[in-house]
Scaffold this motif. Structure first.
Motif, PDB file in Angstrom:
ATOM      1  N   VAL A 106       0.843  -1.194   0.000  1.00  0.00           N
ATOM      2  CA  VAL A 106       0.000   0.000   0.000  1.00  0.00           C
ATOM      3  C   VAL A 106       0.881   1.247   0.000  1.00  0.00           C
ATOM      4  CG1 VAL A 106      -1.846   1.227   1.194  1.00  0.00           C
ATOM      5  CG2 VAL A 106      -1.793  -1.277   1.224  1.00  0.00           C
ATOM      6  N   LEU A 107       1.914   1.229   0.844  1.00  0.00           N
ATOM      7  CA  LEU A 107       2.827   2.368   0.891  1.00  0.00           C
ATOM      8  C   LEU A 107       3.608   2.499  -0.408  1.00  0.00           C
ATOM      9  CD1 LEU A 107       2.128   2.094   3.949  1.00  0.00           C
ATOM     10  CD2 LEU A 107       4.440   2.905   4.409  1.00  0.00           C
ATOM     11  N   GLU A 108       3.986   1.368  -0.985  1.00  0.00           N
ATOM     12  CA  GLU A 108       4.787   1.401  -2.201  1.00  0.00           C
ATOM     13  C   GLU A 108       3.999   1.921  -3.400  1.00  0.00           C
ATOM     14  OE1 GLU A 108       8.022   0.680  -3.217  1.00  0.00           O
ATOM     15  OE2 GLU A 108       8.405   0.925  -1.088  1.00  0.00           O
ATOM     16  N   GLU A 109       2.683   1.699  -3.417  1.00  0.00           N
ATOM     17  CA  GLU A 109       1.935   1.956  -4.642  1.00  0.00           C
ATOM     18  C   GLU A 109       1.017   3.169  -4.600  1.00  0.00           C
ATOM     19  OE1 GLU A 109       0.090  -1.251  -6.602  1.00  0.00           O
ATOM     20  OE2 GLU A 109       1.811  -2.575  -6.435  1.00  0.00           O
ATOM     21  N   SER A 123      25.020   8.117   2.802  1.00  0.00           N
ATOM     22  CA  SER A 123      24.369   6.969   2.171  1.00  0.00           C
ATOM     23  C   SER A 123      23.372   6.307   3.117  1.00  0.00           C
ATOM     24  CB  SER A 123      25.420   5.939   1.750  1.00  0.00           C
ATOM     25  OG  SER A 123      26.304   6.487   0.794  1.00  0.00           O
ATOM     26  N   LEU A 124      22.273   5.849   2.548  1.00  0.00           N
ATOM     27  CA  LEU A 124      21.271   5.075   3.279  1.00  0.00           C
ATOM     28  C   LEU A 124      20.956   3.847   2.438  1.00  0.00           C
ATOM     29  CD1 LEU A 124      19.362   5.148   5.831  1.00  0.00           C
ATOM     30  CD2 LEU A 124      17.597   5.971   4.257  1.00  0.00           C
ATOM     31  N   CYS A 125      21.318   2.677   2.946  1.00  0.00           N
ATOM     32  CA  CYS A 125      21.153   1.438   2.185  1.00  0.00           C
ATOM     33  C   CYS A 125      19.748   0.874   2.390  1.00  0.00           C
ATOM     34  CB  CYS A 125      22.197   0.415   2.626  1.00  0.00           C
ATOM     35  SG  CYS A 125      22.173  -1.100   1.649  1.00  0.00           S
ATOM     36  N   ILE A 126      19.061   0.602   1.293  1.00  0.00           N
ATOM     37  CA  ILE A 126      17.712   0.042   1.344  1.00  0.00           C
ATOM     38  C   ILE A 126      17.551  -0.960   0.205  1.00  0.00           C
ATOM     39  CG2 ILE A 126      16.730   2.158   2.329  1.00  0.00           C
ATOM     40  CD1 ILE A 126      15.575   2.743  -0.476  1.00  0.00           C
ATOM     41  N   SER A 127      16.490  -1.738   0.275  1.00  0.00           N
ATOM     42  CA  SER A 127      16.118  -2.583  -0.856  1.00  0.00           C
ATOM     43  C   SER A 127      15.466  -1.703  -1.916  1.00  0.00           C
ATOM     44  CB  SER A 127      15.135  -3.666  -0.405  1.00  0.00           C
ATOM     45  OG  SER A 127      14.574  -4.323  -1.521  1.00  0.00           O
ATOM     46  N   PRO A 128      15.778  -1.897  -3.196  1.00  0.00           N
ATOM     47  CA  PRO A 128      15.180  -1.055  -4.240  1.00  0.00           C
ATOM     48  C   PRO A 128      13.655  -1.036  -4.209  1.00  0.00           C
ATOM     49  CG  PRO A 128      16.948  -2.388  -5.152  1.00  0.00           C
ATOM     50  CD  PRO A 128      16.738  -2.865  -3.746  1.00  0.00           C
ATOM     51  N   VAL A 157      10.245   3.898   2.234  1.00  0.00           N
ATOM     52  CA  VAL A 157      11.171   4.623   3.102  1.00  0.00           C
ATOM     53  C   VAL A 157      10.916   6.123   3.017  1.00  0.00           C
ATOM     54  CG1 VAL A 157      13.606   5.183   3.481  1.00  0.00           C
ATOM     55  CG2 VAL A 157      12.921   2.815   3.052  1.00  0.00           C
ATOM     56  N   GLU A 158      10.648   6.616   1.816  1.00  0.00           N
ATOM     57  CA  GLU A 158      10.339   8.038   1.661  1.00  0.00           C
ATOM     58  C   GLU A 158       9.074   8.407   2.428  1.00  0.00           C
ATOM     59  OE1 GLU A 158      12.112   9.115  -2.744  1.00  0.00           O
ATOM     60  OE2 GLU A 158      10.180   8.103  -2.612  1.00  0.00           O
ATOM     61  N   ALA A 159       8.092   7.502   2.449  1.00  0.00           N
ATOM     62  CA  ALA A 159       6.837   7.790   3.144  1.00  0.00           C
ATOM     63  C   ALA A 159       7.019   7.796   4.656  1.00  0.00           C
ATOM     64  CB  ALA A 159       5.772   6.769   2.745  1.00  0.00           C
ATOM     65  N   VAL A 160       7.734   6.802   5.201  1.00  0.00           N
ATOM     66  CA  VAL A 160       7.795   6.683   6.662  1.00  0.00           C
ATOM     67  C   VAL A 160       8.824   7.616   7.289  1.00  0.00           C
ATOM     68  CG1 VAL A 160       6.958   4.311   6.593  1.00  0.00           C
ATOM     69  CG2 VAL A 160       9.420   4.732   6.629  1.00  0.00           C
ATOM     70  N   LEU A 161       9.790   8.090   6.507  1.00  0.00           N
ATOM     71  CA  LEU A 161      10.740   9.071   7.029  1.00  0.00           C
ATOM     72  C   LEU A 161      10.320  10.500   6.708  1.00  0.00           C
ATOM     73  CD1 LEU A 161      14.187   7.391   6.243  1.00  0.00           C
ATOM     74  CD2 LEU A 161      13.134   7.709   8.490  1.00  0.00           C
ATOM     75  N   GLY A 162       9.551  10.670   5.649  1.00  0.00           N
ATOM     76  CA  GLY A 162       9.200  12.007   5.188  1.00  0.00           C
ATOM     77  C   GLY A 162      10.252  12.522   4.228  1.00  0.00           C
ATOM     78  N   THR A 163       9.825  13.211   3.187  1.00  0.00           N
ATOM     79  CA  THR A 163      10.770  13.634   2.154  1.00  0.00           C
ATOM     80  C   THR A 163      11.764  14.676   2.662  1.00  0.00           C
ATOM     81  OG1 THR A 163       9.129  15.235   1.357  1.00  0.00           O
ATOM     82  CG2 THR A 163       9.187  13.083   0.268  1.00  0.00           C
ATOM     83  N   ASP A 164      11.358  15.519   3.629  1.00  0.00           N
ATOM     84  CA  ASP A 164      12.287  16.530   4.150  1.00  0.00           C
ATOM     85  C   ASP A 164      13.492  15.886   4.828  1.00  0.00           C
ATOM     86  OD1 ASP A 164      10.770  18.573   3.201  1.00  0.00           O
ATOM     87  OD2 ASP A 164      10.078  19.304   5.160  1.00  0.00           O
ATOM     88  N   ALA A 165      13.255  14.788   5.547  1.00  0.00           N
ATOM     89  CA  ALA A 165      14.342  14.129   6.278  1.00  0.00           C
ATOM     90  C   ALA A 165      15.374  13.528   5.344  1.00  0.00           C
ATOM     91  CB  ALA A 165      13.771  13.043   7.187  1.00  0.00           C
ATOM     92  N   LEU A 166      15.012  13.345   4.079  1.00  0.00           N
ATOM     93  CA  LEU A 166      15.915  12.677   3.141  1.00  0.00           C
ATOM     94  C   LEU A 166      16.731  13.653   2.301  1.00  0.00           C
ATOM     95  CD1 LEU A 166      13.526   9.786   2.079  1.00  0.00           C
ATOM     96  CD2 LEU A 166      15.565   9.620   3.514  1.00  0.00           C
ATOM     97  N   ASP A 167      16.619  14.945   2.582  1.00  0.00           N
ATOM     98  CA  ASP A 167      17.500  15.909   1.917  1.00  0.00           C
ATOM     99  C   ASP A 167      18.947  15.606   2.299  1.00  0.00           C
ATOM    100  OD1 ASP A 167      15.410  17.203   0.752  1.00  0.00           O
ATOM    101  OD2 ASP A 167      15.326  18.856   2.190  1.00  0.00           O
ATOM    102  N   GLY A 168      19.804  15.468   1.313  1.00  0.00           N
ATOM    103  CA  GLY A 168      21.203  15.164   1.576  1.00  0.00           C
ATOM    104  C   GLY A 168      21.487  13.688   1.768  1.00  0.00           C
TER     105      GLY A 168
END
Length: 298
Positions: A129-132, A196-201, A207-218
């Motif tokens: 659900v989160l992925e799609e 770097s943040l290692c995740i499964s493709p 990951v973008e949803a549960v962390l929030g896009t702002d937290a992933l800057d950089g």
């Protein structure tokens, strides 16, 4: 007796969670146990950990009883392991309940089957659900109700009803030199982190949803190489997000186990447009306050 069809996965932990729930709610322990045992045996054969005297077609014929709906049927699929061996997977079974007959129908992608209005009810991983369909926002995803709130009604009529409690977690992991020494390894640390943040493709959008896009800057996503274990890939990257149960394997590899970001759990899904009194009754039977669901974010 009315029969309600419910889409379910063809194999794996989510299917076993559904079978356990029906065994509990409908007294279908015998058939549920037989299906689970058969599929575990066939998985072991596909992985090369078990041998069989009969070939796969003979085993398929022996397992399936097409003359009696309350007996399970199975199908064959090509497994994605080396050589793509044929693998016996679940096809269907009808289970009598107090709310009518429930026909479990195996699908490769139950969530997508509901999105296409093939079923009113189904079970699949909350991850999908989160992925799609969950909308990505600057702030992190909050809880189960927030999952449904972030689904665009123009995109799909499917919503999450409840989880089944078969929980493993998408968890923050880091090496000791990257993890903060005097504070928690959590979302707030990721918001300040660059690297770097290692995740499964396949979990990139989750990951973008549960962390929030702002937290992933950089932050730059990296992915394990084919020959790497998840723990080694995270160790090479410095930090990562991966599925854990207790975190013991990660700790054995010298990793710091941080915040549990999202519970990967099998969920009951409903297509609102396809709902009827009969499907509502079955959904109420399968849901219930007795489920120890962890579908909430800290």
């Amino acid at each position: 007796m009315t029969t309600v069809s419910v889409a379910v996965p063809r194999k794996g932990r989510p299917l076993e969670a559904v079978l356990e729930r029906l065994a509990d709610r409908a007294g279908a322990t015998d058939v549920a146990d037989r299906i689970s045992s058969t599929l575990r045996y066939e998985k072991a054969i596909a992985k090369g950990n078990q041998s069989a005297d009969a070939d796969v077609y003979d085993r398929l014929a022996a397992y399936s009883d097409v003359s009696e709906p309350t007996e399970p049927e199975y199908s064959l699929l090509r497994d994605d392991r080396d050589g793509m061996p044929r693998r016996v997977v679940f096809d269907s079974v009808t289970i009598p309940t107090d709310e009518g007959a429930v026909r479990l129908v195996g699908r490769e992608e139950p969530f997508r089957a509901l999105r296409k209005h093939e079923f009113a009810l189904g079970f699949d991983s909350a991850d999908l659900v989160l992925e799609e369909v969950v909308e990505l926002r600057s702030d992190p995803l909050g809880d189960l109700s927030a999952v449904n709130e972030r689904i665009d009604p123009m995109d799909t009529d499917v919503r999450i009803r409840t989880g089944l409690g078969d929980t493993v977690y998408h968890t923050l992991l880091a090496t000791p030199d990257v993890a903060p020494p005097n504070r928690s390894l959590d979302r707030s640390f990721v918001a300040e982190y660059t690297g770097s943040l290692c995740i499964s493709p396949r979990y990139e959008r989750l990951v973008e949803a549960v962390l929030g896009t702002d937290a992933l800057d950089g932050v730059e996503f990296t992915y394990p190489e084919a020959s790497q274990t998840e723990e080694l890939a995270v160790a090479n990257a410095g930090m990562g997000v991966y599925l854990t149960v207790t975190g013991s394997t990660a700790r054995e590899h010298g990793l710091v186990v941080g915040e549990s970001l999202f519970p990967s759990e099998t969920v009951l899904l409903e297509n609102d447009v396809e709902r009827t009194d009969e499907t509502d009754a079955v959904a109420s039977l399968l849901a219930g306050e007795d489920i120890d669901t962890e579908l909430a974010l800290a």
